[in-house]
Scaffold this motif. Structure first.
Motif, short mmCIF file in Angstrom:
data_model
loop_
_atom_site.label_atom_id
_atom_site.label_comp_id
_atom_site.label_asym_id
_atom_site.label_seq_id
_atom_site.Cartn_x
_atom_site.Cartn_y
_atom_site.Cartn_z
N HIS A 86 43.57 36.65 31.24
CA HIS A 86 42.79 36.05 30.16
C HIS A 86 41.34 36.52 30.28
CE1 HIS A 86 45.69 32.34 29.72
NE2 HIS A 86 46.31 33.50 29.64
N PRO A 87 40.57 36.40 29.22
CA PRO A 87 39.14 36.74 29.30
C PRO A 87 38.45 35.98 30.43
CG PRO A 87 39.80 36.44 27.02
CD PRO A 87 40.97 36.02 27.84
N GLY A 88 37.61 36.70 31.18
CA GLY A 88 36.88 36.10 32.28
C GLY A 88 37.58 36.20 33.62
N ASP A 89 38.83 36.67 33.65
CA ASP A 89 39.57 36.78 34.90
C ASP A 89 39.06 37.94 35.76
OD1 ASP A 89 41.23 34.64 34.41
OD2 ASP A 89 42.89 35.84 33.63
N VAL A 90 39.48 37.92 37.03
CA VAL A 90 39.21 39.02 37.96
C VAL A 90 40.55 39.66 38.33
CG1 VAL A 90 38.30 39.67 40.22
CG2 VAL A 90 37.14 37.91 38.86
N TYR A 91 40.64 40.97 38.13
CA TYR A 91 41.87 41.73 38.39
C TYR A 91 41.57 42.80 39.43
CZ TYR A 91 45.67 45.09 37.47
OH TYR A 91 46.73 45.95 37.59
N LEU A 119 45.01 36.22 51.66
CA LEU A 119 46.23 35.88 50.94
C LEU A 119 46.88 34.59 51.44
CD1 LEU A 119 47.90 39.38 50.43
CD2 LEU A 119 46.35 38.12 48.92
N SER A 120 46.42 34.08 52.59
CA SER A 120 46.91 32.79 53.09
C SER A 120 46.24 31.61 52.41
CB SER A 120 46.70 32.70 54.61
OG SER A 120 47.46 33.66 55.29
N ARG A 121 45.14 31.87 51.70
CA ARG A 121 44.42 30.80 51.03
C ARG A 121 45.25 30.18 49.92
NH1 ARG A 121 38.23 32.03 50.66
NH2 ARG A 121 38.49 30.96 48.67
N GLU A 122 45.00 28.91 49.64
CA GLU A 122 45.72 28.25 48.56
C GLU A 122 45.36 28.85 47.21
OE1 GLU A 122 45.24 24.05 48.60
OE2 GLU A 122 46.16 23.79 50.57
N ASP A 123 44.12 29.36 47.09
CA ASP A 123 43.68 29.95 45.83
C ASP A 123 43.86 31.46 45.78
OD1 ASP A 123 41.75 30.75 47.61
OD2 ASP A 123 40.06 29.84 46.55
N ALA A 124 44.75 31.98 46.63
CA ALA A 124 45.03 33.41 46.63
C ALA A 124 45.62 33.84 45.29
CB ALA A 124 45.99 33.77 47.77
N PRO A 125 45.40 35.08 44.89
CA PRO A 125 45.87 35.53 43.57
C PRO A 125 47.37 35.71 43.49
CG PRO A 125 44.99 37.37 44.82
CD PRO A 125 44.68 36.13 45.62
N VAL A 126 47.88 35.71 42.28
CA VAL A 126 49.24 36.18 42.02
C VAL A 126 49.27 37.67 42.31
CG1 VAL A 126 50.93 36.64 40.18
CG2 VAL A 126 49.81 34.40 40.36
N ARG A 150 38.22 34.08 43.65
CA ARG A 150 37.99 34.35 42.23
C ARG A 150 39.04 35.30 41.64
NH1 ARG A 150 32.72 37.03 41.33
NH2 ARG A 150 33.36 36.72 39.15
N VAL A 151 39.78 36.00 42.49
CA VAL A 151 40.74 36.97 41.99
C VAL A 151 41.94 36.25 41.36
CG1 VAL A 151 42.25 38.90 42.56
CG2 VAL A 151 40.04 38.65 43.73
N THR A 152 42.26 36.62 40.14
CA THR A 152 43.37 36.01 39.41
C THR A 152 44.68 36.72 39.69
OG1 THR A 152 41.80 35.58 37.62
CG2 THR A 152 44.13 35.29 37.12
N PHE A 153 44.62 38.05 39.72
CA PHE A 153 45.85 38.86 39.76
C PHE A 153 45.54 40.16 40.49
CE2 PHE A 153 48.97 41.42 36.91
CZ PHE A 153 49.99 41.25 37.82
#
Length: 290
Positions: free
Chosen positions: A73-78, A210-217, A187-190
């Motif tokens: 989506h707009p504003g994401d980090v890839y 990648l072990s973080r709960e907020d790790a990206p897909v 901040r990374v989304t994907f």
């Protein structure tokens, strides 16, 4: 219906024949040509590149394209690990827009130059290019670089496609170390990881993040032949992702759904998705009307 079906098949065959003729004409001329790959996105396709040919024939990772277009989506980090000449990087840059960010890793000098040219061709200012390979160590490694059209199979491991390769010394870093200098953690989304068998090394160098709960897909390539050439296996990669808190899914382009994908005995060639919050990911896919 039978008559209509035969007409459609003939029309497809005619279009395919014309496309083959057009590619062969361009290939005979050499060099590159500019091609529209998505709305408001163009790319230099090189006549010495198998990847460019697949893109021209609309045969390159159609399901993966659909997933990314719907998920981002707009504003994401890839993050594009193994960006090559930039196909996914370019499409992602257009989707995330000026408030978003794309980070593209491509260590091979010739390919990096093509990636950079494609970014400038589109005038994107939201893409950060890194002429670096991600791995489990920081330093330099020898990359096997194709001298023929098999540029899509450049690898730190022994390439499993093509015959004519040369070695190029390239810089490497770990994702866990890189993010300390680039404030993207959380901040990374994907993140797409397509590194021709080197996936295990990339994942090992990213364990902490990648072990973080907020790790990206993650979109991760599973190809047994490539993984074995690098001294790992797809089943080991599957288990590693599980140990990091992920569950593994395939994507159905027809239903727009992520489906559980239990560990397999064999992985001839497949891109799978590592997800921590299925409900949130499915909501993203359903919310994006394309």
């Amino acid at each position: 219906r039978a008559v209509a079906s035969r007409i459609q098949k003939r029309q497809r065959a005619f279009r395919n024949a014309k496309r083959i003729e057009e590619w062969n004409t361009r290939a005979a001329q050499g060099g590159y040509f500019i091609y529209k790959i998505a709305p408001n996105v163009k790319m230099k396709l090189y006549c010495d590149s198998l990847l460019s040919r697949l893109i021209f024939f609309n045969e390159f990772e159609i399901d993966e394209q659909d997933f990314m277009v719907r998920f981002l989506h707009p504003g994401d980090v890839y993050v594009d690990v193994g960006a090559n000449a930039g196909f996914f990087t370019l499409i992602a840059a257009r989707i995330v827009g000026p408030k978003g960010h794309v980070l593209a890793f491509e260590p091979v000098s010739k390919t990096y130059k093509r990636l950079s040219e494609n970014i400038h061709l589109n005038g994107f200012s939201n893409v950060q290019l890194e002429r670096t390979g991600l791995s489990d160590s920081t330093g330099t490694l020898s990359m096997m670089v194709a001298e023929d059209e098999m540029d899509a199979f450049n690898s730190f491991a022994r390439p499993h496609k093509g015959e004519h390769y040369v070695q190029e010394r390239v810089f490497t870093t770990r994702w866990d170390e890189f993010v300390l200098k680039c404030p993207l953690a959380g901040r990374v989304t994907f993140m797409k990881i397509d590194v021709e068998g080197w996936e295990a090394k990339v994942l090992a160098g990213a364990r902490r993040q990648l072990s973080r709960e907020d790790a990206p897909v993650l979109q991760v390539e599973f190809t047994d032949e490539a993984a074995r050439a690098a001294g790992s296996s797809c089943r080991e990669n599957y288990r590693l992702l599980e140990s990091l808190g992920y569950r593994i899914y395939s994507y159905n382009r027809t239903t727009k759904a992520l489906n559980p994908d239990p560990i397999r005995e064999e992985y001839p060639y497949l891109n799978l998705y590592a997800v921590k919050d299925l409900a949130a990911s499915q909501f993203r896919l359903n919310a994006k009307m394309v």
